[in-house]
Design a protein around this motif. Structure first.
Motif, PDB file in Angstrom:
ATOM      1  N   LYS A  43      -3.188   1.185  -3.694  1.00 16.31           N
ATOM      2  CA  LYS A  43      -2.661  -0.172  -3.538  1.00 16.31           C
ATOM      3  C   LYS A  43      -1.828  -0.490  -4.773  1.00 16.31           C
ATOM      4  O   LYS A  43      -2.258  -0.228  -5.896  1.00 16.31           O
ATOM      5  CB  LYS A  43      -3.802  -1.169  -3.414  1.00 16.31           C
ATOM      6  CG  LYS A  43      -3.342  -2.573  -3.122  1.00 16.31           C
ATOM      7  CD  LYS A  43      -4.528  -3.499  -2.954  1.00 16.31           C
ATOM      8  CE  LYS A  43      -4.035  -4.897  -2.663  1.00 16.31           C
ATOM      9  NZ  LYS A  43      -5.138  -5.849  -2.600  1.00 16.31           N
TER      10      LYS A  43
ATOM     11  N   ARG B   9     -12.083  14.616   2.755  1.00 16.47           N
ATOM     12  CA  ARG B   9     -13.067  14.557   3.850  1.00 16.47           C
ATOM     13  C   ARG B   9     -12.377  14.168   5.151  1.00 16.47           C
ATOM     14  O   ARG B   9     -12.880  14.394   6.235  1.00 16.47           O
ATOM     15  CB  ARG B   9     -14.139  13.518   3.528  1.00 16.47           C
ATOM     16  CG  ARG B   9     -15.053  13.911   2.377  1.00 16.47           C
ATOM     17  CD  ARG B   9     -15.922  12.758   1.984  1.00 16.47           C
ATOM     18  NE  ARG B   9     -15.116  11.601   1.618  1.00 16.47           N
ATOM     19  CZ  ARG B   9     -15.611  10.401   1.327  1.00 16.47           C
ATOM     20  NH1 ARG B   9     -16.903  10.202   1.372  1.00 16.47           N
ATOM     21  NH2 ARG B   9     -14.827   9.402   1.009  1.00 16.47           N
ATOM     22  N   GLN B  10     -11.202  13.519   5.003  1.00 14.96           N
ATOM     23  CA  GLN B  10     -10.497  13.064   6.200  1.00 14.96           C
ATOM     24  C   GLN B  10      -9.261  13.890   6.518  1.00 14.96           C
ATOM     25  O   GLN B  10      -8.807  13.911   7.662  1.00 14.96           O
ATOM     26  CB  GLN B  10     -10.058  11.601   6.003  1.00 14.96           C
ATOM     27  CG  GLN B  10     -11.205  10.648   5.767  1.00 14.96           C
ATOM     28  CD  GLN B  10     -10.690   9.247   5.493  1.00 14.96           C
ATOM     29  OE1 GLN B  10      -9.701   8.817   6.063  1.00 14.96           O
ATOM     30  NE2 GLN B  10     -11.351   8.539   4.609  1.00 14.96           N
TER      31      GLN B  10
ATOM     32  N   ARG C  64      -5.971   4.569   8.293  1.00 16.55           N
ATOM     33  CA  ARG C  64      -7.257   4.923   7.700  1.00 16.55           C
ATOM     34  C   ARG C  64      -7.268   4.399   6.272  1.00 16.55           C
ATOM     35  O   ARG C  64      -6.381   4.734   5.485  1.00 16.55           O
ATOM     36  CB  ARG C  64      -7.473   6.435   7.692  1.00 16.55           C
ATOM     37  CG  ARG C  64      -7.855   6.961   9.045  1.00 16.55           C
ATOM     38  CD  ARG C  64      -8.519   8.305   8.946  1.00 16.55           C
ATOM     39  NE  ARG C  64      -8.785   8.808  10.284  1.00 16.55           N
ATOM     40  CZ  ARG C  64      -9.794   9.597  10.596  1.00 16.55           C
ATOM     41  NH1 ARG C  64     -10.640   9.974   9.645  1.00 16.55           N
ATOM     42  NH2 ARG C  64      -9.982  10.008  11.822  1.00 16.55           N
TER      43      ARG C  64
ATOM     44  N   MET D 174       4.334   0.516   1.717  1.00 19.20           N
ATOM     45  CA  MET D 174       4.413  -0.355   2.890  1.00 19.20           C
ATOM     46  C   MET D 174       3.906  -1.745   2.520  1.00 19.20           C
ATOM     47  O   MET D 174       2.866  -1.884   1.882  1.00 19.20           O
ATOM     48  CB  MET D 174       3.552   0.229   4.010  1.00 19.20           C
ATOM     49  CG  MET D 174       3.465  -0.647   5.222  1.00 19.20           C
ATOM     50  SD  MET D 174       2.269   0.012   6.384  1.00 19.20           S
ATOM     51  CE  MET D 174       3.236   1.303   7.117  1.00 19.20           C
TER      52      MET D 174
ATOM     53  N   ALA E 234       0.341   9.848  13.818  1.00 17.47           N
ATOM     54  CA  ALA E 234       0.751   8.439  13.897  1.00 17.47           C
ATOM     55  C   ALA E 234      -0.076   7.553  12.985  1.00 17.47           C
ATOM     56  O   ALA E 234       0.013   6.340  13.044  1.00 17.47           O
ATOM     57  CB  ALA E 234       0.619   7.954  15.341  1.00 17.47           C
ATOM     58  N   THR E 235      -0.903   8.174  12.131  1.00 14.52           N
ATOM     59  CA  THR E 235      -1.829   7.382  11.321  1.00 14.52           C
ATOM     60  C   THR E 235      -1.367   7.314   9.872  1.00 14.52           C
ATOM     61  O   THR E 235      -0.975   8.325   9.298  1.00 14.52           O
ATOM     62  CB  THR E 235      -3.231   8.026  11.353  1.00 14.52           C
ATOM     63  OG1 THR E 235      -3.629   8.169  12.704  1.00 14.52           O
ATOM     64  CG2 THR E 235      -4.246   7.170  10.613  1.00 14.52           C
ATOM     65  N   ASP E 236      -1.400   6.108   9.330  1.00 13.43           N
ATOM     66  CA  ASP E 236      -1.120   5.931   7.909  1.00 13.43           C
ATOM     67  C   ASP E 236      -2.418   6.006   7.129  1.00 13.43           C
ATOM     68  O   ASP E 236      -3.317   5.179   7.341  1.00 13.43           O
ATOM     69  CB  ASP E 236      -0.463   4.569   7.665  1.00 13.43           C
ATOM     70  CG  ASP E 236       1.007   4.597   8.018  1.00 13.43           C
ATOM     71  OD1 ASP E 236       1.713   5.470   7.501  1.00 13.43           O
ATOM     72  OD2 ASP E 236       1.440   3.755   8.832  1.00 13.43           O
ATOM     73  N   PHE E 237      -2.520   6.983   6.250  1.00 10.44           N
ATOM     74  CA  PHE E 237      -3.680   7.080   5.351  1.00 10.44           C
ATOM     75  C   PHE E 237      -3.341   6.336   4.067  1.00 10.44           C
ATOM     76  O   PHE E 237      -2.385   6.693   3.388  1.00 10.44           O
ATOM     77  CB  PHE E 237      -4.006   8.543   5.040  1.00 10.44           C
ATOM     78  CG  PHE E 237      -4.659   9.257   6.179  1.00 10.44           C
ATOM     79  CD1 PHE E 237      -3.930   9.607   7.302  1.00 10.44           C
ATOM     80  CD2 PHE E 237      -6.001   9.575   6.144  1.00 10.44           C
ATOM     81  CE1 PHE E 237      -4.525  10.260   8.373  1.00 10.44           C
ATOM     82  CE2 PHE E 237      -6.614  10.232   7.205  1.00 10.44           C
ATOM     83  CZ  PHE E 237      -5.870  10.563   8.326  1.00 10.44           C
ATOM     84  N   VAL E 238      -4.095   5.315   3.789  1.00 13.28           N
ATOM     85  CA  VAL E 238      -3.806   4.521   2.588  1.00 13.28           C
ATOM     86  C   VAL E 238      -4.329   5.265   1.364  1.00 13.28           C
ATOM     87  O   VAL E 238      -5.512   5.544   1.243  1.00 13.28           O
ATOM     88  CB  VAL E 238      -4.460   3.128   2.696  1.00 13.28           C
ATOM     89  CG1 VAL E 238      -4.283   2.359   1.408  1.00 13.28           C
ATOM     90  CG2 VAL E 238      -3.844   2.363   3.863  1.00 13.28           C
TER      91      VAL E 238
ATOM     92  N   TYR F 133       0.840  -1.199   0.000  1.00 11.41           N
ATOM     93  CA  TYR F 133       0.000   0.000   0.000  1.00 11.41           C
ATOM     94  C   TYR F 133       0.872   1.246   0.000  1.00 11.41           C
ATOM     95  O   TYR F 133       1.956   1.254   0.579  1.00 11.41           O
ATOM     96  CB  TYR F 133      -0.902   0.012   1.239  1.00 11.41           C
ATOM     97  CG  TYR F 133      -1.959  -1.068   1.201  1.00 11.41           C
ATOM     98  CD1 TYR F 133      -3.160  -0.869   0.543  1.00 11.41           C
ATOM     99  CD2 TYR F 133      -1.747  -2.292   1.824  1.00 11.41           C
ATOM    100  CE1 TYR F 133      -4.125  -1.862   0.494  1.00 11.41           C
ATOM    101  CE2 TYR F 133      -2.702  -3.293   1.784  1.00 11.41           C
ATOM    102  CZ  TYR F 133      -3.896  -3.066   1.119  1.00 11.41           C
ATOM    103  OH  TYR F 133      -4.834  -4.051   1.064  1.00 11.41           O
TER     104      TYR F 133
ATOM    105  N   GLU G 169      -4.887   5.626  16.912  1.00 11.85           N
ATOM    106  CA  GLU G 169      -5.254   5.401  15.520  1.00 11.85           C
ATOM    107  C   GLU G 169      -4.014   5.017  14.728  1.00 11.85           C
ATOM    108  O   GLU G 169      -2.990   5.680  14.809  1.00 11.85           O
ATOM    109  CB  GLU G 169      -5.875   6.674  14.950  1.00 11.85           C
ATOM    110  CG  GLU G 169      -6.499   6.465  13.602  1.00 11.85           C
ATOM    111  CD  GLU G 169      -7.184   7.727  13.096  1.00 11.85           C
ATOM    112  OE1 GLU G 169      -7.891   8.381  13.897  1.00 11.85           O
ATOM    113  OE2 GLU G 169      -7.007   8.045  11.915  1.00 11.85           O
ATOM    114  N   ARG G 170      -4.126   3.951  13.945  1.00  7.29           N
ATOM    115  CA  ARG G 170      -2.946   3.467  13.218  1.00  7.29           C
ATOM    116  C   ARG G 170      -3.115   3.584  11.706  1.00  7.29           C
ATOM    117  O   ARG G 170      -2.193   3.942  11.002  1.00  7.29           O
ATOM    118  CB  ARG G 170      -2.701   2.003  13.610  1.00  7.29           C
ATOM    119  CG  ARG G 170      -1.500   1.353  12.975  1.00  7.29           C
ATOM    120  CD  ARG G 170      -0.212   2.004  13.456  1.00  7.29           C
ATOM    121  NE  ARG G 170       0.934   1.463  12.774  1.00  7.29           N
ATOM    122  CZ  ARG G 170       1.374   1.888  11.587  1.00  7.29           C
ATOM    123  NH1 ARG G 170       0.748   2.875  10.970  1.00  7.29           N
ATOM    124  NH2 ARG G 170       2.438   1.374  11.020  1.00  7.29           N
TER     125      ARG G 170
ATOM    126  N   LYS H   3       1.600   9.575   5.860  1.00  3.44           N
ATOM    127  CA  LYS H   3       1.569   9.563   7.326  1.00  3.44           C
ATOM    128  C   LYS H   3       1.176  10.929   7.872  1.00  3.44           C
ATOM    129  O   LYS H   3       1.787  11.946   7.540  1.00  3.44           O
ATOM    130  CB  LYS H   3       2.926   9.164   7.882  1.00  3.44           C
ATOM    131  CG  LYS H   3       2.847   8.688   9.323  1.00  3.44           C
ATOM    132  CD  LYS H   3       4.098   7.954   9.727  1.00  3.44           C
ATOM    133  CE  LYS H   3       3.915   7.205  11.022  1.00  3.44           C
ATOM    134  NZ  LYS H   3       3.153   5.971  10.879  1.00  3.44           N
TER     135      LYS H   3
END
Lengths: 172, 619
Positions: free
Chosen positions: A121, A138-139, B600, A151, A114-118, A107, B597-598, A111
């Motif tokens: 793919k 939206r996010q 989305r 990743m 601490a969140t990975d936004f995908v 994917y 949160e890890r 980042k």
């Protein structure tokens, strides 16, 4: 008969011109970055150098991240929202020499904290290509430089490519 | 063997040339082929993500895998009455059909989505075959008993069977049955319908209408009991068919005794009684109560044997005869003062209120006050969606009204079965013992009604078509036909009011995206780590990742849990990861309670938490 020969030659010339034009278009797609050589040191130096707006993260003198892929932006432009729910952008990726294509799912992640936004793919199959990605406004909103990488989906969830730093300007 | 008159009639109907023999079959043949194609295609290829279907597929896949310790194993914790082991033996959907599916899955292995639905196709085919055989039995009797000179031509039977199949499958109700490939309603309904077929066909002979041929033998009642008991072995809900099956037996006995055809034995017995000076009724029905009691009793023996088998099996495996958590679920669902429902985490609050409705609601009156409106609204919902089917009773009743004396006992019995089964189901759901809006539960009443409705249509057409010469008969046929037309109009009205009932609907898509589920499963890690998912999404996740341990927790209750309760829940089940859709209030609450949160992915949020197994945690 002459007319037929002339028409055929004209057709061939036209096809050649079109193929040249396609090649030029491909180079344009790379945003003036130009075709890269296949030697690792060429790519490494290119990534260290970076572009006008982007750069690759370097730690302790080496490219940070994983060692499966190289990635760089297909266009040297900032990621800006245009009122659509998704901001599209394209990433050029290449499998590093001596590496086989990984077996797990891969994917492209952006980042934020601490969140990975995908964002996309990567489908298996070739050793190099351009990946169409999208960021969901939206996010995500705001302005800044965001680290991004490929990743491989496995338990440790570490980057499999160098880490790109791209400027982002997004509005909901 | 066909007698001469029949052969002549059939010959005149179909013609004698070879082309004229098969030409009339082109229409029903082609239509039947198309219908069969759709049935097979829907059964084998249409994925369904409804809660029970997805959960059952997960259970089947897990039980067939090498990690399973039990024959029927689940690794989803979806009720929180008491802390439970995870994985554990399956308690919600324990039935023979589930075992058949597990066995089949072991044979074919993972990765064949169409092949793993083959048992469902077999059940559906048998169900439709039994419905057609019921129709054939009823039509055969009608043709003998209603004064018709010939049996029903095969072509008319062909069209009727096609109409029956269409009414059972090519609509939204049928679509749900065909696409829910892993629930146990079709096999359970099939068992009961096969029993009904056995009950009304038993002893039928084509040439003799003797009393012996039609009278119900004691063994027939016992065998019918076994068939109904098999339904219970397939699905716990079919416990209802204990009393209802006994009522069926009694209905057949009453119809045969008082509204049956001429019974030579009874007449002879009455004559002998009259000669001996006994009252006619007593003489004719001598030993009536004994015969009835014997047959009803033998039905109970047959049903009880199957019931004992399942209860013994439950006792050996689970330590109780009826360990289905649905009984507690119904207490909470119907009599729980909101926010308490069947998903409420009772053990975290140290509550045992789920064990009885009185404890749940505070008093009997409160329990009834809470349950009745809910049961009524579900029933209204179900009956309004089933309108096109139960309205088929109108032509059936019309047929009985106009030609009751001419109807053979089997047709009367089928009509009685329809009325009894609709009545019993309505009473059952009104008593808040189950949720009526699961339309697949209604498979037996709907099938019986469609059979009766088809018979009524055919009989009305035939009586109108074949009695044109006689004025009286024509009048009678016309009245019957008008009854049928009225029923048809009502049925169409039901469909036109809500056209979606007649249109096939798409299967529900999974709640979480495939990539979201894939990443969540990778983040969760191997056993004994578990994942926390909202109730609705958990079952879709389970069907894709049956090796995973899952805690299916309601988004409605999660935000009300404090840190201590969340920690207890997560440590008890080894939760390391959570998957919720964006916008769910649980996400922010979980972040406040120590999750981070890890990922989305599309519309999914994946949160993580350190693995902290509780001391003495059950495996």
């Amino acid at each position: 008969m002459r007319l037929l020969t002339f028409t055929s030659m004209a057709g061939v010339l036209l096809l050649l011109a079109c193929s040249q034009r396609d090649g030029a278009a491909k180079n344009t797609v790379l945003g003036g970055i130009g075709p890269l050589g296949s030697r690792p040191d060429q790519v490494e130096s290119f990534l260290r150098q970076g572009g006008q707006l982007w750069k690759a993260l370097v730690e302790n003198g080496t490219l940070a991240g994983g060692d499966e892929f190289w990635i760089w932006p297909a266009e040297d432009v900032p990621l800006e929202s245009t009122g659509t729910p998704s901001v599209p952008f394209r990433i050029h990726w290449r499998l590093r020499p001596g590496k086989d294509f990984p077996t797990g799912d891969i994917y492209y992640c952006v980042k934020i904290n601490a969140t990975d936004f995908v964002a996309a793919k990567l489908e298996a199959g070739t050793s190099e290509g351009i990946l169409d990605c999208g960021l969901d406004t939206r996010q995500i909103s705001g302005e800044g430089v965001l680290p991004q990488y490929l990743m491989i989906l496995q338990s440790d969830m570490k980057p499999a490519s160098n880490v790109l730093l791209l400027p982002v300007r997004l509005q909901r | 063997m066909m007698d001469e008159t029949s052969a002549e009639k059939l010959g005149s109907d179909l013609g004698t040339g070879s082309a004229s023999r098969w030409l009339p079959w082109i229409g029903p043949g082609l239509a039947g082929f198309v219908l069969g194609f759709y049935v097979v295609a829907w059964c084998l290829t249409t994925a369904d993500y409804s809660e029970d279907d997805a959960y059952n597929l997960g259970v089947i896949r897990r039980s067939a895998s090498h990690v399973a310790k039990y024959w029927l194993e689940t690794s989803v914790v979806s009720s929180f009455f008491e802390p439970q082991t995870n994985p554990s033996r399956e308690t919600w959907h324990r039935g023979i059909s589930m075992y058949c599916n597990v066995f089949w899955q072991k044979l074919i292995g993972r990765g064949h989505p169409a092949l793993e639905r083959i048992p469902h196709l077999a059940w559906v085919s048998l169900w439709l075959a039994v419905a057609v055989l019921l129709l054939a039995a009823a039509i055969h009797d009608l043709s003998r008993q209603s004064g018709q000179p010939a049996p029903v031509p095969k072509i008319q039977f062909g069209w009727s069977a096609l109409a029956l199949g269409t009414m059972l499958t090519l609509n939204s109700w049928g679509f749900k049955l065909l696409t829910h490939a892993f629930v146990d309603d079709v096999p359970a309904g099939l068992c009961v319908l096969a029993g009904v077929l056995f009950l009304i066909r038993r002893g039928r002979t084509s040439k003799l209408d003797s009393a012996k041929s039609d009278a119900m033998m004691p063994a027939t009642a016992a065998t019918f009991g076994v068939f109904c008991g098999l339904g219970f072995l397939m699905k716990d809900f079919y416990l209802l068919w204990g009393p209802l099956g006994a009522a069926f037996v009694l209905a057949v006995l009453v119809i045969q005794e008082f509204f049956g055809e001429t019974n030579p034995k009874a007449i002879r017995r009455a004559d002998r009684g009259k000669e001996a000076g006994r009252p006619i009724s007593r003489a004719a029905h001598g030993g009536l109560w004994f015969r009835w009691s014997l047959r009803v009793g033998l039905f109970c023996v047959g049903f009880g044997a199957m019931m004992g088998l399942k209860m013994g099996w439950s006792y050996v495996e689970l330590g109780g005869v009826m360990e289905n958590p649905a009984r507690y679920g119904a207490n909470c669902h119907f009599s729980g003062p909101r926010p308490i429902d069947e998903n409420f985490p009772f053990f975290l609050y140290g509550s045992k209120a789920y064990t009885s409705r009185v404890a749940m609601a505070g008093s009997w009156s409160n329990a009834i006050r809470l349950a009745l409106p809910r049961a009524c609204s579900y029933l209204y919902m179900a009956l309004s969606q089933l309108r096109p089917w139960w309205m088929l009773l109108v032509p059936g009743l019309g047929l009985a009204f106009v030609r009751f004396k001419k109807l053979p006992w089997r047709t009367r019995a089928l009509l009685a079965f329809c009325i009894l089964s609709w009545g019993a189901y309505i009473a059952f759901f009104l008593a808040s013992l189950g949720v009526a809006f699961e339309l697949r539960y209604w498979i037996v009443p709907v099938t019986l009604t469609v059979v009766v409705g088809t018979v009524a249509f055919l009989e009305a057409y035939r009586s109108w078509d074949q009695t044109r010469s006689a004025a009286k008969a024509r009048r009678r046929g016309g009245v019957t036909l008008w009854w049928v037309v009225a029923g048809l109009l009502l049925m169409l009205h039901g469909g036109l009011w809500d056209p979606s009932l007649f249109f096939v609907k798409e299967g529900r898509p999974p709640i979480h995206s495939p990539d979201g589920m894939k990443i969540a499963h990778a983040v969760q890690g191997d056993e004994p780590r578990a994942i926390l998912i909202d109730c609705w999404g958990a079952h879709g996740f389970y069907r894709e990742y049956p090796q995973s341990r899952i805690v299916a927790f309601s988004s409605f209750h999660l935000p009300n849990l404090d840190r201590e309760k969340i920690d207890r829940l997560c440590n008890l089940y080894g939760v390391t990861c959570a998957l919720y859709p964006i916008g769910d209030p649980s996400i922010e609450h979980l972040k406040r309670m120590g999750f981070s949160e890890r990922f989305r992915v599309k519309d999914d949020v994946i949160l993580v938490r350190a693995f902290q197994p509780e001391e003495g945690r059950k495996p």
